[in-house]
Design a protein around this motif. Sequence first.
Motif, short mmCIF file in Angstrom:
data_model
loop_
_atom_site.label_atom_id
_atom_site.label_comp_id
_atom_site.label_asym_id
_atom_site.label_seq_id
_atom_site.Cartn_x
_atom_site.Cartn_y
_atom_site.Cartn_z
N GLU A 286 52.33 35.79 91.72
CA GLU A 286 51.24 36.43 92.51
C GLU A 286 50.38 37.24 91.65
O GLU A 286 50.91 38.10 90.91
CB GLU A 286 51.54 37.20 93.80
CG GLU A 286 50.90 37.39 94.89
CD GLU A 286 49.77 38.45 94.29
OE1 GLU A 286 48.74 38.36 94.95
OE2 GLU A 286 50.14 39.45 93.81
N LYS A 287 49.15 37.14 91.83
CA LYS A 287 48.12 37.62 90.76
C LYS A 287 48.12 38.97 90.70
O LYS A 287 47.87 39.59 89.50
CB LYS A 287 46.51 37.00 91.16
CG LYS A 287 46.21 37.47 92.37
CD LYS A 287 44.76 36.75 92.59
CE LYS A 287 43.98 37.29 93.97
NZ LYS A 287 42.63 36.50 94.12
N GLY A 288 48.39 39.93 91.66
CA GLY A 288 48.50 41.17 91.70
C GLY A 288 49.48 41.61 90.56
O GLY A 288 49.62 42.83 90.27
N ASN A 289 50.53 40.84 90.35
CA ASN A 289 51.51 41.30 89.37
C ASN A 289 50.85 41.15 87.78
O ASN A 289 51.57 41.77 87.01
CB ASN A 289 52.67 40.28 89.23
CG ASN A 289 53.51 40.37 90.90
OD1 ASN A 289 53.81 41.41 91.16
ND2 ASN A 289 53.72 39.09 91.24
N VAL A 290 49.62 40.56 87.67
CA VAL A 290 49.10 40.45 86.35
C VAL A 290 48.10 41.47 86.19
O VAL A 290 47.81 42.22 85.28
CB VAL A 290 48.75 39.07 86.24
CG1 VAL A 290 47.77 38.80 84.88
CG2 VAL A 290 49.77 37.92 86.20
N ASP A 294 42.93 48.54 92.34
CA ASP A 294 43.11 50.05 92.33
C ASP A 294 42.73 50.41 93.78
O ASP A 294 42.92 49.52 94.82
CB ASP A 294 42.27 50.74 91.63
CG ASP A 294 40.84 50.47 91.77
OD1 ASP A 294 40.23 49.98 92.73
OD2 ASP A 294 39.89 50.77 90.94
N ALA A 295 42.90 51.73 94.10
CA ALA A 295 42.59 52.21 95.66
C ALA A 295 41.71 51.89 96.40
O ALA A 295 41.43 51.66 97.60
CB ALA A 295 43.17 53.77 95.63
N ALA A 301 43.54 47.78 85.48
CA ALA A 301 43.99 47.44 84.24
C ALA A 301 45.23 46.42 84.27
O ALA A 301 46.24 46.38 85.13
CB ALA A 301 44.56 48.52 83.30
N PRO A 302 45.20 45.39 83.25
CA PRO A 302 46.46 44.29 83.55
C PRO A 302 47.60 45.09 83.25
O PRO A 302 47.87 46.34 82.50
CB PRO A 302 45.99 43.45 82.21
CG PRO A 302 44.57 43.55 82.03
CD PRO A 302 44.35 45.10 82.31
N ARG A 330 36.93 44.11 96.02
CA ARG A 330 35.70 44.75 96.64
C ARG A 330 34.30 44.62 95.99
O ARG A 330 33.32 44.14 96.51
CB ARG A 330 35.96 46.08 97.32
CG ARG A 330 35.05 46.46 98.39
CD ARG A 330 35.52 47.72 98.83
NE ARG A 330 36.82 47.67 99.61
CZ ARG A 330 37.10 47.29 100.72
NH1 ARG A 330 36.03 46.91 101.48
NH2 ARG A 330 38.16 47.23 101.25
N PRO A 331 34.52 44.98 94.51
CA PRO A 331 32.98 45.04 94.20
C PRO A 331 32.61 43.53 93.78
O PRO A 331 31.34 43.36 93.51
CB PRO A 331 33.39 45.53 92.61
CG PRO A 331 34.73 46.46 93.01
CD PRO A 331 35.45 45.33 93.93
N LEU A 332 33.49 42.35 93.99
CA LEU A 332 32.96 41.16 93.48
C LEU A 332 32.53 40.12 94.79
O LEU A 332 32.31 39.27 94.49
CB LEU A 332 33.96 40.46 92.85
CG LEU A 332 34.47 41.01 91.58
CD1 LEU A 332 35.76 40.19 90.79
CD2 LEU A 332 33.35 41.27 90.52
N ARG A 333 32.42 40.96 95.79
CA ARG A 333 32.20 40.41 97.22
C ARG A 333 30.50 40.26 97.33
O ARG A 333 29.83 40.94 96.74
CB ARG A 333 32.74 41.06 98.36
CG ARG A 333 34.10 41.05 98.52
CD ARG A 333 34.71 42.08 99.46
NE ARG A 333 36.20 41.97 99.42
CZ ARG A 333 37.20 42.88 100.21
NH1 ARG A 333 36.50 43.59 101.18
NH2 ARG A 333 38.29 42.91 99.97
N ALA A 334 30.25 39.04 97.96
CA ALA A 334 28.80 38.97 98.45
C ALA A 334 28.48 39.51 99.37
O ALA A 334 29.29 39.78 100.37
CB ALA A 334 28.57 37.54 98.26
N ALA A 335 27.17 39.76 99.96
CA ALA A 335 26.80 40.30 101.10
C ALA A 335 27.09 39.31 102.08
O ALA A 335 26.85 38.25 101.95
CB ALA A 335 25.16 40.63 101.06
N GLY A 336 27.72 39.92 103.28
CA GLY A 336 27.98 38.84 104.44
C GLY A 336 29.21 39.38 104.83
O GLY A 336 29.69 40.42 104.58
N ASP A 337 29.97 38.47 105.61
CA ASP A 337 31.23 38.74 106.49
C ASP A 337 32.56 38.26 105.41
O ASP A 337 32.07 37.70 104.37
CB ASP A 337 31.31 38.11 107.58
CG ASP A 337 31.17 36.69 107.82
OD1 ASP A 337 31.14 36.09 106.72
OD2 ASP A 337 30.93 36.30 108.88
#
Length: 379
Positions: A286-290, A294-295, A301-302, A330-337
């Motif tokens: 699961e990608k969160g293991n790589v 953050d909060a 960091a990897p 969160r910082p990579l999301r586009a405007a919208g829902d």
Amino acid sequence: MSRLLPRLALAAATATLIAGCVAPRQAPTAAPAPAAAPAPAALVIAHRGASALRPEHTLAAYAKAIEDGADIIEPDLVMTRDGVLVARHENDITGTTNVAEVPQFANRKRIKVIDGERLTGWFTEDFTLAELKTLRARERIPNLRPLNARLNDQFEIATFDEILRLAAQAAQKRGRPVGLYPELKHPSYFRGIGLPLEEKVAAALQGNAYARGAPVYVQSFEAGPLRTMKRLLGTMPNVRLVQLIGNPRNRPADWRLAGDTRSYADMLTPLGLREVATYASGIGPEKGNVVPRDAQGALGAPTGLVANAHAAGLLVHPYTFRPENSFLPRPLRAAGDDATRSPDGLVREIQAFLAAGVDGIFTDDPALGRRAVDTAPRQ
């Protein structure tokens, strides 16, 4: 004095000539080392096909994935009552088909415990292939993928044989292989009801001319079935086995059934990875293991997982990269829902993992995965 000068000149000339003759015998100047070859590009693995653009696990989703540049297509495999391998995310087909609306199957609704989870619904093992072929596929997450939901009830449930045939035809058309990445879904459960997936998948791969030469990766969240597959497929050098790794707190189903108290966290240690390497060629974490978040929901960091896995000789193929805001940092999301797509955000997320050294990525949108890999700096 005038006679000495010509002699000295001759001596000097002779010395120069001798030096010139001797020079080739000296150690030659070392040639500059050749530049290191760039690492091979990471694999783009179409997770259940192009499932961000078509209902998952349908032939239409796999065909779209190949069209969009996927290196490999990934079917999850479950079994019918008459022993046929079909592609569904789960053997519970309540939410991914129209079965609940088919009157003649109302009495097939069951309560079952699968891998410790109590479920109510309709299950592939209670249907023959002929019966399943009368059903139609539906989008699994319609609230996030409403365009896919418009394609509900248009596609059949695909068999593994049909997927193999599609891959072979597509490979011939595009002039390079289409890899296959089947997952054994709930193998301990299926073995317990007399429908062992391992033997059936091995026979399908061994009996198919295309699968005997194409790149094939067989994956499972359970360790024991992968050991069985290693024994069954040991004569197929084109096949690699991959240990999937989920939430570190959870346990593989076969370990839990055997009373083994270890969890996926134990697999993630250097010692655990070395054990995985005794039966598998790679891990699918699961990608969160790589690269954890953050909060604030941004990529952190990897971890050391990629380096530790590579040290054990294992490939690393994390899952799953999806283009909708709901799944992105969160910082990579586009405007919208939550359902809004953020193509650039997904590309940037994937490239962060490529920079961490992964060898491939599972993505629901292979076109964006292809773009991310093709535009990323090569390590």
